[in-house]
Design a protein around this motif. Sequence first.
Motif, PDB file in Angstrom:
ATOM      1  N   CYS A  21      38.874  72.746  86.667  1.00  0.00           N
ATOM      2  CA  CYS A  21      37.918  71.570  86.593  1.00  0.00           C
ATOM      3  C   CYS A  21      39.025  70.237  86.585  1.00  0.00           C
ATOM      4  N   THR A  24      37.064  67.384  88.049  1.00  0.00           N
ATOM      5  CA  THR A  24      35.772  66.803  87.171  1.00  0.00           C
ATOM      6  C   THR A  24      36.469  65.899  86.108  1.00  0.00           C
ATOM      7  N   LYS A  27      37.557  62.639  87.692  1.00  0.00           N
ATOM      8  CA  LYS A  27      36.512  61.802  87.874  1.00  0.00           C
ATOM      9  C   LYS A  27      35.774  61.173  86.855  1.00  0.00           C
ATOM     10  N   VAL A 177      30.412  69.821  90.794  1.00  0.00           N
ATOM     11  CA  VAL A 177      30.690  68.481  90.738  1.00  0.00           C
ATOM     12  C   VAL A 177      31.406  68.213  91.974  1.00  0.00           C
ATOM     13  N   ILE A 179      34.300  66.427  93.974  1.00  0.00           N
ATOM     14  CA  ILE A 179      35.332  66.061  93.462  1.00  0.00           C
ATOM     15  C   ILE A 179      36.235  65.617  94.874  1.00  0.00           C
TER      16      ILE A 179
END
Length: 255
Positions: A21, A24, A27, A177, A179
């Motif tokens: 992750c 994420t 971001k 998500v 990315i």
Amino acid sequence: MTQPLDLLAIAAHRDDVEQTCGGTLLKAALRGQRTGILDLTQGEMGTRGTANDRAREAAEAARILKARFRHALDIPDGRVENTWENRLKIARVIREQRPRVVILPYWRGRHPDHYTCSTLGYEACFLAGLSKLQLDQSAPANAQKTAPPNHLAEKPHRPFKIVYATLYYDIRPTFVVDITEQFEARLESLFAYKSQYTDQSAGSGDFPARAEIRERIETMARFYGLLAGVKYAEPFLQKEVGLVEDLTMIPVKSI
């Protein structure tokens, strides 16, 4: 006073967050949100490198991902167990950092440390919200800390949302998500673990070559991106039913 985190990712090992992750988290940080990482172990059982190597590399990876907080507990690597003591160690960090969202590993997988971390993290989040639970504020002597403890450790806090990073297990995610813009930096954060991912003879039978690692990571990110019509994505699962106010605003085309 420590400002509350918006997102806290909890993982068994240094480099797990970067793999599952990291994009994420980056971001969110670029959006102005406060992000953090809690590693349960220090990497002393790794085939390559040492715990001290991992500490330096984890700090560099956190810098690349723009995380405001990173902390490593002293739970033995390869022996992450769901004990009362370990729950309290995580609950202390939850209370100190007060995240709104916690990211945990999915509760099934190949590595026992990963799936145990999932249950352990969930139960620690629950404990952290109990008003009568008193925590000893003394931190383990050999734990790496990038932020000091504070008086909030005795104030109850429970995250509003818990989501699960599913990249280590083959299951259809609830959501992904995008990315795409963060992909290269996410890859850079993983390769900050030079003791792990630099081509070398130690562990060569178990570790793929660096070029192949990049190819694998890109393939997975493209696969999950394809599910939502973007170039690269990271997959997540939530246990709760989602709530939609406006059907015309749901993203991702059906046909």
